[in-house]
Design an enzyme around this catalytic site. Structure first.
Site: not given
Ligand code: NAP
Length: 233
Positions: A137, A150, A154
């Site tokens: 991130s 968090y 990261k």
């Molecule tokens: N969105 C952003 O702006 C952003 C920025 C920087 C980094 N990131 C990183 O990008 C990645 C995806 O983020 P996102 O924004 O798409 O998050 P999100 O919308 O909250 O989705 C997270 C996904 O991870 C799954 N998950 C969570 N805990 C899990 C577990 N214990 N086992 C299996 N699956 C699990 C969730 O599914 P279930 O709940 O069904 O398990 C969901 O499909 C993350 O690593 C996040 O830190 C995102």
């Protein structure tokens, strides 16, 4: 481009869900997991074989072990592993985060990623090929108030991935990857209504999936950032 086997954790929402559609559209085989059973079932119906979706909690080493054993025997080692599953703590100063919530963020974001690496990478090493992308991130390279647990995970991922890159044999690569800022559930949790000013996962996946498909052994150990607006700010 040769068709690849792409393993993605966290496919039920956000970036993971959008990447599934884009990889499938481009003709690659997607092997995905998440915890929400109903969405996994819907993905199974929608994508069909050879794609494979399973209900797996990446924080459980036993569940990841069984998942890996089944997928490796059916498909062989993946070409691309996207360690995308992650959770964020509710916005609060560190001293207000319970021990339980702190552990949950570490268990999913750091230990979950290590579980996937433990059970899939040995076969990739044996085959001497494969790319591992560990989702970090902007908060793996900078910090902010309210998201200390968090940030801790990261920053850990950045270090874990650099060390892993030093351990891998030629032909493989591990990269810490900052996806940028995307309007998914996780962003809405930390940014509130200002999340709506950022691209949605589907727009993000259109440019990021081709970028991920081009990664190769020469990228080993490079901290990378998605080629999207604002990601390098
Ligand atoms: N969105 C952003 O702006 C952003 C920025 C920087 C980094 N990131 C990183 O990008 C990645 C995806 O983020 P996102 O924004 O798409 O998050 P999100 O919308 O909250 O989705 C997270 C996904 O991870 C799954 N998950 C969570 N805990 C899990 C577990 N214990 N086992 C299996 N699956 C699990 C969730 O599914 P279930 O709940 O069904 O398990 C969901 O499909 C993350 O690593 C996040 O830190 C995102």
């Amino acid at each position: 481009m040769a068709k690849k086997i792409v393993l993605i954790t966290g496919v039920t929402r956000g970036l993971g869900r959008a990447m599934v559609d884009e990889f499938v559209r481009l003709g690659h085989t997607v092997l995905g997991c998440g915890r929400s059973e109903a969405v996994i079932e819907q993905l199974r119906r929608q994508a069909g074989p050879p794609h494979d979706f399973a209900t797996v909690d990446v924080a459980s080493d036993d569940e990841v072990k069984a998942w890996a054993s089944r997928l490796l025997s059916l498909h062989g080692p993946p070409d691309l592993v996207l360690n995308n599953a992650g959770v964020i703590n509710r916005n609060a100063p560190l001293w207000e985060i319970s021990a339980r919530e702190f552990s949950q963020v570490i268990d999913v974001n750091v230990k979950g990623m290590a579980n996937v690496i433990r059970h899939f990478v040995p076969e990739m090493v044996r085959r001497k090929r494969g790319i591992i992308v560990n989702f970090s991130s902007g908060w793996g390279r900078t910090t902010d108030a309210g998201v200390a647990p968090y940030c801790a995970t990261k920053w850990a991922i950045e270090g874990l991935t650099q060390a892993l890159a030093q351990e891998l044999p030629p032909g493989l690569a591990a990269v810490p990857f900052n996806p940028g800022i995307i309007n998914a559930d996780m962003l809405r949790s930390s940014f509130g209504s200002s999340a709506s000013g950022y691209p949605v996962p589907e727009e993000w996946a259109k440019v990021t999936v081709p970028f991920l498909l081009k990664l190769g052994p020469a990228d080993n150990g490079k901290p990378l950032t998605a080629p999207v607006r604002g990601a390098n700010d």
